[in-house]
Design a protein around this motif. Structure first.
Motif, PDB file in Angstrom:
ATOM      1  N   PRO A   1       1.544   7.370  -7.594  1.00  0.00           N
ATOM      2  CA  PRO A   1       0.891   6.502  -8.584  1.00  0.00           C
ATOM      3  C   PRO A   1      -0.160   7.291  -9.365  1.00  0.00           C
ATOM      4  CG  PRO A   1       0.062   6.029  -6.377  1.00  0.00           C
ATOM      5  CD  PRO A   1       1.056   7.137  -6.232  1.00  0.00           C
TER       6      PRO A   1
ATOM      7  N   VAL B   1      -3.038   7.427 -12.561  1.00  0.00           N
ATOM      8  CA  VAL B   1      -3.886   6.795 -13.589  1.00  0.00           C
ATOM      9  C   VAL B   1      -4.910   7.831 -14.034  1.00  0.00           C
ATOM     10  CG1 VAL B   1      -5.504   4.930 -14.119  1.00  0.00           C
ATOM     11  CG2 VAL B   1      -3.721   4.552 -12.429  1.00  0.00           C
TER      12      VAL B   1
ATOM     13  N   GLN C   1       0.671   4.124 -14.915  1.00  0.00           N
ATOM     14  CA  GLN C   1       0.316   2.733 -15.208  1.00  0.00           C
ATOM     15  C   GLN C   1       0.266   2.433 -16.706  1.00  0.00           C
ATOM     16  OE1 GLN C   1      -2.388   1.061 -12.274  1.00  0.00           O
ATOM     17  NE2 GLN C   1      -3.752   0.562 -13.948  1.00  0.00           N
TER      18      GLN C   1
ATOM     19  N   LYS D   1      -2.426  -0.700  -7.738  1.00  0.00           N
ATOM     20  CA  LYS D   1      -1.649   0.446  -7.251  1.00  0.00           C
ATOM     21  C   LYS D   1      -0.222  -0.003  -6.905  1.00  0.00           C
ATOM     22  CE  LYS D   1      -1.689   3.788  -3.452  1.00  0.00           C
ATOM     23  NZ  LYS D   1      -2.406   4.243  -2.245  1.00  0.00           N
TER      24      LYS D   1
ATOM     25  N   ASN E   1       1.683  -0.707 -10.020  1.00  0.00           N
ATOM     26  CA  ASN E   1       2.063   0.563 -10.637  1.00  0.00           C
ATOM     27  C   ASN E   1       3.260   1.202  -9.918  1.00  0.00           C
ATOM     28  OD1 ASN E   1       2.012   2.876 -12.183  1.00  0.00           O
ATOM     29  ND2 ASN E   1       0.185   3.739 -11.224  1.00  0.00           N
TER      30      ASN E   1
ATOM     31  N   ASP F   1      -1.203   9.620  -3.017  1.00  0.00           N
ATOM     32  CA  ASP F   1      -2.143   9.389  -4.121  1.00  0.00           C
ATOM     33  C   ASP F   1      -2.284  10.608  -5.022  1.00  0.00           C
ATOM     34  OD1 ASP F   1      -2.486   6.889  -3.201  1.00  0.00           O
ATOM     35  OD2 ASP F   1      -4.581   7.097  -2.610  1.00  0.00           O
ATOM     36  N   SER F   2      -2.757  10.354  -6.222  1.00  0.00           N
ATOM     37  CA  SER F   2      -2.821  11.408  -7.242  1.00  0.00           C
ATOM     38  C   SER F   2      -3.719  12.574  -6.848  1.00  0.00           C
ATOM     39  CB  SER F   2      -3.307  10.810  -8.557  1.00  0.00           C
ATOM     40  OG  SER F   2      -4.497  10.089  -8.349  1.00  0.00           O
TER      41      SER F   2
ATOM     42  N   MET G   1      -3.665   6.929   1.382  1.00  0.00           N
ATOM     43  CA  MET G   1      -3.548   8.041   0.432  1.00  0.00           C
ATOM     44  C   MET G   1      -2.332   8.943   0.667  1.00  0.00           C
ATOM     45  SD  MET G   1      -6.843  10.306   1.496  1.00  0.00           S
ATOM     46  CE  MET G   1      -7.962   8.954   1.255  1.00  0.00           C
TER      47      MET G   1
ATOM     48  N   LEU H   1      -5.679  -6.224  -1.425  1.00  0.00           N
ATOM     49  CA  LEU H   1      -6.264  -4.993  -1.981  1.00  0.00           C
ATOM     50  C   LEU H   1      -6.223  -3.887  -0.920  1.00  0.00           C
ATOM     51  CD1 LEU H   1      -7.295  -4.459  -4.800  1.00  0.00           C
ATOM     52  CD2 LEU H   1      -9.619  -4.699  -3.971  1.00  0.00           C
TER      53      LEU H   1
ATOM     54  N   GLU I   1      -3.913  -2.919   0.867  1.00  0.00           N
ATOM     55  CA  GLU I   1      -2.461  -2.928   1.108  1.00  0.00           C
ATOM     56  C   GLU I   1      -2.076  -1.901   2.165  1.00  0.00           C
ATOM     57  OE1 GLU I   1      -3.686  -1.057  -1.324  1.00  0.00           O
ATOM     58  OE2 GLU I   1      -2.678   0.810  -0.799  1.00  0.00           O
ATOM     59  N   ASP I   2      -2.858  -0.835   2.280  1.00  0.00           N
ATOM     60  CA  ASP I   2      -2.547   0.216   3.252  1.00  0.00           C
ATOM     61  C   ASP I   2      -2.629  -0.322   4.683  1.00  0.00           C
ATOM     62  OD1 ASP I   2      -5.281  -0.104   2.848  1.00  0.00           O
ATOM     63  OD2 ASP I   2      -5.718   2.026   2.646  1.00  0.00           O
TER      64      ASP I   2
ATOM     65  N   ARG J   1     -16.765   0.536  -1.539  1.00  0.00           N
ATOM     66  CA  ARG J   1     -15.520  -0.243  -1.736  1.00  0.00           C
ATOM     67  C   ARG J   1     -14.712  -0.292  -0.439  1.00  0.00           C
ATOM     68  NH1 ARG J   1     -10.672   1.905  -3.560  1.00  0.00           N
ATOM     69  NH2 ARG J   1     -11.692   3.629  -4.637  1.00  0.00           N
TER      70      ARG J   1
ATOM     71  N   LEU K   1     -13.611  -3.473   1.912  1.00  0.00           N
ATOM     72  CA  LEU K   1     -12.220  -3.718   2.315  1.00  0.00           C
ATOM     73  C   LEU K   1     -12.143  -3.932   3.824  1.00  0.00           C
ATOM     74  CD1 LEU K   1     -10.184  -1.087   0.226  1.00  0.00           C
ATOM     75  CD2 LEU K   1     -10.251  -3.540  -0.108  1.00  0.00           C
TER      76      LEU K   1
ATOM     77  N   TRP L   1     -12.821  -1.587  -8.545  1.00  0.00           N
ATOM     78  CA  TRP L   1     -11.898  -0.449  -8.391  1.00  0.00           C
ATOM     79  C   TRP L   1     -11.398  -0.069  -9.775  1.00  0.00           C
ATOM     80  CZ3 TRP L   1      -6.518  -0.445  -5.508  1.00  0.00           C
ATOM     81  CH2 TRP L   1      -6.117   0.879  -5.297  1.00  0.00           C
ATOM     82  N   ARG L   2     -11.746   1.146 -10.189  1.00  0.00           N
ATOM     83  CA  ARG L   2     -11.362   1.636 -11.512  1.00  0.00           C
ATOM     84  C   ARG L   2     -11.672   0.598 -12.598  1.00  0.00           C
ATOM     85  NH1 ARG L   2      -7.923   6.708 -11.529  1.00  0.00           N
ATOM     86  NH2 ARG L   2      -7.606   7.059  -9.331  1.00  0.00           N
TER      87      ARG L   2
ATOM     88  N   LYS M   1     -10.923   6.659 -13.672  1.00  0.00           N
ATOM     89  CA  LYS M   1     -12.131   6.696 -12.839  1.00  0.00           C
ATOM     90  C   LYS M   1     -13.377   6.828 -13.667  1.00  0.00           C
ATOM     91  CE  LYS M   1     -10.943   8.232  -8.347  1.00  0.00           C
ATOM     92  NZ  LYS M   1     -10.732   9.291  -7.448  1.00  0.00           N
TER      93      LYS M   1
HETATM   94  O1  LIG Z   1      -5.483   0.700 -11.025  1.00  0.00           O
HETATM   95  C1  LIG Z   1      -5.095   1.598 -10.285  1.00  0.00           C
HETATM   96  C2  LIG Z   1      -5.945   2.274  -9.390  1.00  0.00           C
HETATM   97  C3  LIG Z   1      -5.450   3.289  -8.630  1.00  0.00           C
HETATM   98  N1  LIG Z   1      -4.150   3.638  -8.704  1.00  0.00           N
HETATM   99  C4  LIG Z   1      -3.644   4.758  -7.907  1.00  0.00           C
HETATM  100  O2  LIG Z   1      -3.999   4.549  -6.541  1.00  0.00           O
HETATM  101  C5  LIG Z   1      -4.308   5.773  -5.934  1.00  0.00           C
HETATM  102  C6  LIG Z   1      -5.673   5.705  -5.245  1.00  0.00           C
HETATM  103  O3  LIG Z   1      -6.644   5.429  -6.196  1.00  0.00           O
HETATM  104  P1  LIG Z   1      -8.164   5.893  -6.048  1.00  0.00           P
HETATM  105  O4  LIG Z   1      -8.173   7.345  -5.883  1.00  0.00           O
HETATM  106  O5  LIG Z   1      -8.919   5.280  -7.156  1.00  0.00           O
HETATM  107  O6  LIG Z   1      -8.671   5.123  -4.774  1.00  0.00           O
HETATM  108  P2  LIG Z   1      -8.845   5.506  -3.239  1.00  0.00           P
HETATM  109  O7  LIG Z   1      -8.553   6.901  -2.943  1.00  0.00           O
HETATM  110  O8  LIG Z   1     -10.142   5.005  -2.813  1.00  0.00           O
HETATM  111  O9  LIG Z   1      -7.659   4.612  -2.673  1.00  0.00           O
HETATM  112  C7  LIG Z   1      -7.521   4.264  -1.338  1.00  0.00           C
HETATM  113  O10 LIG Z   1      -8.270   3.122  -1.038  1.00  0.00           O
HETATM  114  C8  LIG Z   1      -7.778   1.869  -1.341  1.00  0.00           C
HETATM  115  C9  LIG Z   1      -6.402   1.689  -0.812  1.00  0.00           C
HETATM  116  O11 LIG Z   1      -5.925   0.429  -1.160  1.00  0.00           O
HETATM  117  C10 LIG Z   1      -5.521   2.767  -1.325  1.00  0.00           C
HETATM  118  O12 LIG Z   1      -4.216   2.661  -0.810  1.00  0.00           O
HETATM  119  C11 LIG Z   1      -6.044   4.081  -0.974  1.00  0.00           C
HETATM  120  O13 LIG Z   1      -5.222   5.026  -1.574  1.00  0.00           O
HETATM  121  C12 LIG Z   1      -4.238   6.861  -7.011  1.00  0.00           C
HETATM  122  O14 LIG Z   1      -3.043   7.558  -6.906  1.00  0.00           O
HETATM  123  C13 LIG Z   1      -4.299   6.076  -8.297  1.00  0.00           C
HETATM  124  O15 LIG Z   1      -3.624   6.701  -9.364  1.00  0.00           O
HETATM  125  C14 LIG Z   1      -3.272   2.978  -9.553  1.00  0.00           C
HETATM  126  O16 LIG Z   1      -2.090   3.294  -9.609  1.00  0.00           O
HETATM  127  N2  LIG Z   1      -3.773   1.970 -10.310  1.00  0.00           N
END
Ligand SMILES: O=c1ccn([C@@H]2O[C@H](COP(=O)(O)OP(=O)(O)O[C@H]3OC[C@@H](O)[C@H](O)[C@H]3O)[C@@H](O)[C@H]2O)c(=O)[nH]1
Ligand SMILES: CCCCCCCC/C=C\CCCCCCCC(=O)N[C@@H](CO)[C@H](O)/C=C/CCCCCCCCCCCCC
Length: 405
Positions: free
Chosen positions: A57, A59, A87, A129, A132, A149-150, A216, A238, A240-241, A280, A284, A380-381, A405
């Motif tokens: 995913p 963003v 996204q 997420k 997306n 994660d990215s 992640m 939120l 979901e993990d 955050r 959660l 979140w974002r 971010k």
């Molecule tokens: O709006 C969004 C926010 C985030 N994301 C993706 O979700 C991933 C994680 O995003 P961030 O780095 O902002 O967040 P975190 O590292 O804190 O996430 C973590 O905490 C929250 C859990 O629900 C996530 O599964 C976990 O990855 C990234 O790959 C980002 O691109 C989306 O696809 N859409």
């Protein structure tokens, strides 16, 4: 003894037992971490390894993103596909994904642009997420899929390591969150946090089979998630993990840590971003596993030291000041040993920098926990959410879709 004295005495005994349990947790984390993270599984016949669909995913762009993503094109693994889920159709991350696909034509990689809503369908839930990732998930062709994660950078043998841990009774393999060596004091603070406070609980929870998730870098069996309603089912949460891992455990499968840590390598580091993220996550946890709300504050070094200084004075007439100093020193030394084990090599900072970073983290963490309690709204974002007990989430404000971010 007066009844009130019995109550105080009983409370002190409970707190003292909790203190001993914490010491054992620290030691267990060190022993288990040493064993788990240095254990290399030997690869079987390469042809026997299952194919893996990697869902990425994305963003926004950060300075390390190209390098982080490029690592995924160089895995030593026989069969995998990369599914970039982007996204926002105006996001310049599309160019990075496209240029990598052009650079590595032999790697099976595809791009999915836009969450479900953008394609005229209703989003599957509030979790951005999941919204997306859903199109990539639906297109995934292998029985195993990895959500990555990215910000994660992987080594060329990481996918192999994760796949080797996915044995018959295992339904989910995850990497313990850690960070790459990066310059700057804030990145040191992150490393110290993930290698001490966070790593300790993560290792022990996973050793004991307690659901302690971080989404992640997680490898799933698709059939289990399908049986639980598919990825879309988890869009209403939120966290979901945590819910995904619980669905795996509920179906009788085990959740396992693999032997490599998840190396977060975001190109942006700032104290505010780091602390906002921890706040955050605390929100959660509080909304998802209510007991952490009570236990977490008293399992902090300073808070526990202060409480136990009075408890041990009451129980054993020990000097509170001496107790507190020894307690902090022992905690500090155990944390240093644990961090060195999780790092698996030389630390990128001196012992003095560790001392300063550790003290700052230990002082700021209780403040972050209080801030998490103060304001239940989760940001979140740039989007804001409210979680009800049990994890069901509603979005309270929508932001323009092109927020990074
Ligand atoms: O709006 C969004 C926010 C985030 N994301 C993706 O979700 C991933 C994680 O995003 P961030 O780095 O902002 O967040 P975190 O590292 O804190 O996430 C973590 O905490 C929250 C859990 O629900 C996530 O599964 C976990 O990855 C990234 O790959 C980002 O691109 C989306 O696809 N859409
Ligand atoms: C005698 C009992 C002692 C219990 C002590 C419990 C104190 C908990 C203290 C710290 C928690 C550490 C955090 C662990 C990592 C969690 C990562 C996280 O926040 N992830 C979120 C974002 O990805 C995710 O959505 C989380 C959802 C809920 C996680 C619930 C974690 C429970 C952890 C329990 C640890 C127990 C250790 C067991 C000791 C006996």
């Amino acid at each position: 003894m007066e009844p009130a004295e019995y109550v105080i005495f009983g409370l002190c005994i409970v707190l003292f037992v909790g203190f001993i349990v914490n010491l054992l947790i620290h030691i267990l984390a060190i022993v288990y971490g040493k064993w788990k993270l240095s254990r290399k599984l030997s690869p079987p016949v390469v042809e026997d390894l299952p194919g893996i669909s990697i869902i990425k995913p994305l963003v926004g762009v950060d300075p390390n993103l190209f390098d982080n993503l490029e690592a995924y094109f160089n895995f030593k693994y026989p069969q995998y596909e990369i599914l970039f889920c982007i996204q926002d159709e105006l996001d310049s991350v599309i160019m990075i994904a496209q240029s990598l696909i052009l650079k590595y034509p032999k790697v099976d990689a595809k791009i999915f642009i836009g969450d479900t809503e953008l394609k005229g369908k209703k989003n599957v839930g509030v979790n951005p997420k999941i919204n997306n990732m859903i199109r990539g998930y639906e297109a995934a062709k292998y029985d195993l899929f990895l959500i990555s994660d990215s910000s994660i950078k992987m080594k060329e043998d990481t996918l192999m390591d994760m796949a080797l841990h996915m044995t018959e009774k295992i339904g989910l393999v995850q990497q313990m969150p850690f960070v790459c060596d990066r310059p700057g004091f804030v990145s040191h603070l992150e490393k110290i946090f993930f290698g001490t406070h966070h790593g300790k609980m993560y290792l022990v929870a996973n050793f004991l089979g307690i659901n302690c998730a971080s989404g992640m870098s997680t490898l799933f069996r698709k059939e289990i998630i399908e049986e639980a309603g598919g990825l879309a089912h988890f869009g209403k949460y939120l966290a979901e993990d945590y819910m995904l891992a619980q669905a795996v455990l509920d179906r009788g499968y085990k959740v396992l840590l693999c032997s490599q840590t998840a190396l977060q390598n975001s190109g942006y580091t700032s104290l505010t971003t780091f602390h906002d993220r921890l706040i955050r996550w605390t929100k959660l946890r509080n909304a998802t596993v209510v007991t952490t709300m009570f236990f977490e504050p008293i399992y902090q070094c300073i808070v526990q030291g202060l409480i136990m200084a009075f408890v041990t004075e009451y129980l054993f007439s020990w000097s509170p000041l001496v107790f507190f100093m020894v307690h902090v020193l022992i905690w500090f030394l155990l944390d240093y040993i644990l961090l060195s084990i999780i790092q698996q090599g030389p630390l990128p900072f001196s012992k003095f920098e560790f001392l300063v970073g550790w003290i700052l983290n230990e002082i700021s963490y209780p403040i972050l926990v209080c801030r998490a309690h103060w304001d239940p709204i989760i940001t979140w974002r740039s989007r804001k959410y409210k979680i009800r007990w049990g994890g069901i989430t509603t979005e309270v404000t929508s932001a323009p879709p092109s927020q990074s971010k």
